[in-house]
Scaffold this active site. Sequence first.
Site, short mmCIF file in Angstrom:
data_model
loop_
_atom_site.label_atom_id
_atom_site.label_comp_id
_atom_site.label_asym_id
_atom_site.label_seq_id
_atom_site.Cartn_x
_atom_site.Cartn_y
_atom_site.Cartn_z
N ARG A 143 0.80 -1.22 0.00
CA ARG A 143 0.00 0.00 0.00
C ARG A 143 0.84 1.28 0.00
O ARG A 143 0.34 2.34 0.37
CB ARG A 143 -0.92 0.00 1.22
N ILE A 200 -12.22 -5.36 -4.14
CA ILE A 200 -13.42 -6.14 -3.77
C ILE A 200 -14.48 -5.19 -3.21
O ILE A 200 -15.66 -5.50 -3.25
CB ILE A 200 -13.11 -7.24 -2.74
N ASP A 201 -14.06 -4.03 -2.70
CA ASP A 201 -15.00 -3.11 -2.04
C ASP A 201 -16.08 -2.59 -2.99
O ASP A 201 -17.10 -2.08 -2.54
CB ASP A 201 -14.25 -1.90 -1.46
#
Length: 523
Positions: A143, A200-201
């Site tokens: 990230r 996926i959100d």
Amino acid sequence: MQEFSPLQEKRLHYSTELPKVLQNIRKVTLKYGKGAPSSKEVKALFPKTHSQKIVEVVAQKTGAFRRKAMRVGVVFSGGQAPGGHNVVTGLFDALKELHKENRLFGFLGGPSGIVSDKKIELTLDTLKNYRNQGGFDLLGSGRTKIETLQQLQGACKSCKDLQGLVIIGGDDSNTNAALLAEHFLQENIDAKVVGIPKTIDGDLKNEHIEIPFGFDTACKVYAELIGNIERDALSSKKYTHFIRLMGRSASHITLECALTSYPNIALFSEEVASKKMTLDTVASYLAEKIQKRRGRQKEYGVILIPEGLIEFIPEVKTLISELNALLAKGSFAFAQLSNASQRCYQSLPEGIQKQLLLDRDPHGNVQVSKIETEKLLAEMVRKKLGTLSTVEHFFGYEGRSALPSNFDANYCYALGYMGALLIQEGVTGYIACIGNLHKKITEWKVKGVPLTSMLHIESRHGKDKAVIKKALVDLKGAPFAAFKMIRSKLEIEDHYRYMGPIQYYGSSDLVNSVPLSILYNYK
Ligand code: FBP
């Protein structure tokens, strides 16, 4: 030696299909269409890449294509999402089709691999065990936000001999892609930067992106698990299950799972925020519904809770933004909070207080996956009712690396193909978009959209930053309206639906199913 399960083995040989326009990639080119305007603030921050035009794929009259071989880099960024490996295989296959001397390099460990130039060359052989497989383990992910001068210089160094860089990521990662595209132009780095919508959100969507990849598979995995729990609840009739579902901000996953598996109750962060519900009113709402079920001798039930809920409760939201600002400066002292936030903080159990203080991710987000809202709510409801037998669950990581559904396998492969085409055609700061996803794959529509048109200004780490706007559940939209129609029936009666495992082979309505959130938008 890697051992494959029979299904894994079979999936390696699954043949993906391409949208018609990408089937002969050597014979197409891009046509510039409508402008995609950027805001005044974004224009100032992105002087070279703002207000570019949307590009569409069209047949190439001359049949000429770029003769010079290219070196292209690819990176996974952010959380895993099923189908990522197919973006890479699609990209690889398309690059080889465009020019057999084209070469693809994978940066390792996410964007930090770009900064420190950690990469491997990807070949037919390295990719042979990853086709149609879940996870991001081919390259790993991370990230890291590329923003400091040193990081940008590192990125320039590792990309200076590349003609393209494909960033597979969510809203924050594609913000990275926009920043890199701009920076590379300013520094005369040839590499064109292209983003691929992943998460996926489900919250990287807008008028151009129908759905990011991974959402379909992850929701199908969760729906299977929810269905199993529903049947267990109905069999034993003794527990109320509080199920928290991943999805950092938006409640798209909860909505999709509610539409497919019919739980008794589903909470939606966006609705809680719009009704300005406090934690206490949310708990009272749940207690009231549970009490009603008790009146019908139903001492069991299934409740879905979106992971991001806690951040949408107005008083907690204020507390979190005060904490964010304080933690960004490096310290937190209780006395520095406003009176209202002090009261809110003190009302939370110690465990949740600690979870709210955990490190933010590099993009400034609270790590809501670590906040156990399901336990907090179960406890609050129990206090209101006196007794309540609960079981708490958190479904998130279970779905992020699953074997991609046929939808995600095909969607991702096509996105990889489009990524290759955008780079070959020399556009930069674009995201690959595929639409018409409710139709047959051959009819899917393909385009490239400038990332700067999706940026807006938001406060992160206590500072104003240009970021891609997360799409929340639209409370006036068709998918939410569909849930609202059935909500009161589900609360009292039991209409549990058992979705079962993802179907990869068999009748076409099962194997080619598309997320309901997409279908409802077309009804
Ligand atoms: P992306 O937005 O990067 O795709 O990640 C989404 C997500 O799966 C969220 O649903 C979840 O809150 C978060 O990642 C968890 O992050 P981590 O893997 O760092 O625990």
